[in-house]
Design a protein around this motif. Sequence first.
Motif, PDB file in Angstrom:
ATOM      1  N   LEU A   1      44.437  49.033  53.126  1.00 39.20           N
ATOM      2  CA  LEU A   1      44.275  48.366  51.836  1.00 39.20           C
ATOM      3  C   LEU A   1      42.871  47.824  51.676  1.00 39.20           C
ATOM      4  O   LEU A   1      42.288  47.865  50.605  1.00 39.20           O
ATOM      5  N   ALA A   2      42.318  47.334  52.775  1.00 34.47           N
ATOM      6  CA  ALA A   2      40.964  46.801  52.694  1.00 34.47           C
ATOM      7  C   ALA A   2      39.996  47.902  52.269  1.00 34.47           C
ATOM      8  O   ALA A   2      39.119  47.704  51.440  1.00 34.47           O
TER       9      ALA A   2
ATOM     10  N   ILE B   1      49.242  47.993  41.301  1.00 31.73           N
ATOM     11  CA  ILE B   1      48.697  46.729  40.799  1.00 31.73           C
ATOM     12  C   ILE B   1      47.904  46.082  41.920  1.00 31.73           C
ATOM     13  O   ILE B   1      48.417  45.899  43.032  1.00 31.73           O
ATOM     14  N   GLN B   2      46.671  45.791  41.622  1.00 31.26           N
ATOM     15  CA  GLN B   2      45.839  45.111  42.609  1.00 31.26           C
ATOM     16  C   GLN B   2      45.754  43.635  42.239  1.00 31.26           C
ATOM     17  O   GLN B   2      45.419  43.294  41.103  1.00 31.26           O
TER      18      GLN B   2
ATOM     19  N   GLY C   1      42.777  41.333  46.459  1.00 30.67           N
ATOM     20  CA  GLY C   1      42.509  42.695  46.906  1.00 30.67           C
ATOM     21  C   GLY C   1      43.764  43.441  47.357  1.00 30.67           C
ATOM     22  O   GLY C   1      43.717  44.632  47.620  1.00 30.67           O
ATOM     23  N   GLY C   2      44.901  42.737  47.479  1.00 30.09           N
ATOM     24  CA  GLY C   2      46.147  43.408  47.863  1.00 30.09           C
ATOM     25  C   GLY C   2      46.578  44.402  46.799  1.00 30.09           C
ATOM     26  O   GLY C   2      46.350  44.175  45.610  1.00 30.09           O
TER      27      GLY C   2
ATOM     28  N   VAL D   1      44.860  47.580  37.400  1.00 30.85           N
ATOM     29  CA  VAL D   1      45.915  48.589  37.530  1.00 30.85           C
ATOM     30  C   VAL D   1      45.221  49.901  37.842  1.00 30.85           C
ATOM     31  O   VAL D   1      44.220  50.246  37.201  1.00 30.85           O
ATOM     32  N   MET D   2      45.731  50.604  38.863  1.00 32.88           N
ATOM     33  CA  MET D   2      45.093  51.858  39.283  1.00 32.88           C
ATOM     34  C   MET D   2      46.123  52.984  39.264  1.00 32.88           C
ATOM     35  O   MET D   2      47.317  52.726  39.301  1.00 32.88           O
ATOM     36  N   VAL D   3      45.621  54.209  39.258  1.00 34.15           N
ATOM     37  CA  VAL D   3      46.503  55.377  39.281  1.00 34.15           C
ATOM     38  C   VAL D   3      46.041  56.324  40.390  1.00 34.15           C
ATOM     39  O   VAL D   3      44.843  56.615  40.495  1.00 34.15           O
ATOM     40  N   THR D   4      46.986  56.759  41.208  1.00 36.85           N
ATOM     41  CA  THR D   4      46.684  57.788  42.216  1.00 36.85           C
ATOM     42  C   THR D   4      47.720  58.901  42.092  1.00 36.85           C
ATOM     43  O   THR D   4      48.737  58.742  41.445  1.00 36.85           O
TER      44      THR D   4
END
Lengths: 205, 245
Positions: free
Chosen positions: B113-114, B186-187, B191-192, B221-224
Amino acid sequence: MDGSVETDPARLERLADEELMAVVDAKVAAAFEVLYDRHGAAAYSLAYRIVGDRNGAEDVAQEAFLSIWRSNARYDRARGSVRSWVLSVVRNRAIDALRRGSGSAPKLDHDDEMLLEAREAEERTDAEALRRETSRELQGALGTLPDDQSQVIRLAYFGGFSHSEIADMLGMPLGTVKGRMRLGLEKIRVQLAEAIGPEAALEGT
Amino acid sequence: MRDASEHRDRWQDDVAAYALDALPPREAEIFEAHLEGCEACREQLRWLTVAVDQIPQDVEQLPAPPQLRDRLLSVVDSEAEVPRETTAPEPAPETRVRRLPSFLGGFSMRPALAGLAAALVLVAGVVGYQLHDSGGDPGDGTRTVSAQAAKGVDSSGALEVEGDHGSLRVSGMPPTHGGDVYQAWIQDRDGGVHPSSVFVVADDGSGVVSIPSGLDGAAAVMVTREPRGGSETPSEPPLMTARLD
Ligand SMILES: [Zn+2]
């Protein structure tokens, strides 16, 4: 090393696969790059089809290309096209990985029940593997075969099972399994020959 | 004539099984010994091997992961008689998928995650956002945040936030293959990164995904792209990020 070896990336891209392999064998990184860009996706796709997960497929494709680079696997024109040879290296690595991973029975047909399989991988039986090995390559050569022929070929090629393992799984005589393999391969071969031309169809029968 | 038919009965099926690598090791050895002295079987093997070679060509084709290429080429450069020039032009882009930015020099393991948080620094921030609550009407208001696509990804998205929930509308997403899905993450501000909804897009690359909760106090909010069913931690750097802070 041989001073005449081509190292210019633009020229390497114009070489036929067979010529390119000679440059790869001379340890020219740019030639390997061209080789990978031509066949990397097909190699990864085959690895994924066999091992069934992305990390595993990536590892298999990486091992295969490094063995090619390090000349542990050597290309022989008599064996067929470079593409076929690369894929046969990948297939061998993938089946090895399956056998390492599962101890006994290789895994099959992950796509449709990937999550379920991830959980049940340990307790999978041959019968379950068999049930999942449904028709997949519908558009390809296997898709044109009767199910009983394509099934034994899939189990051998993608599952890495021997004819006697397949006979056990299907509960049929060894001779029947081997006969279906032959009939299926012959049919694919004849179709390929017909697609190329009548002369090719006559050759070899 | 009888010899020929006996020969055929004994060996013809073995040729096919051998071509498929389906003979157990002992039988394969016996067959190879026969092959040495039998041109008819060698010829038949050559003939059938062409059929076997066709089988992998019909497998569903997937794009190879970009990090595989990066890793291979870095090994190859280090072992080469002639390494590639450092100024070598970028490779032709994959036709099946847009290349993702190489992620901290390639990621053979699932990113911690880091590491993911660090990668987010590389992704440009908000293009712009608007507050819709100036009129004072609907409740405490919604706001819309533009999502920023990763470098080399030609997609766009807009996140509409209302309190703790919202929805993300995307377009121009690359096609997924082999049962892969898109997943929203969701970040938080530490940073989690926490998993949210899994979704798929239409043939034209557009789609809408609901973010049912977790947006209150979220940073982004991110998308992978993930395997079917989604993942607990992202498997690749984000294709798209909408920053909320
Ligand atoms: Zn023979």
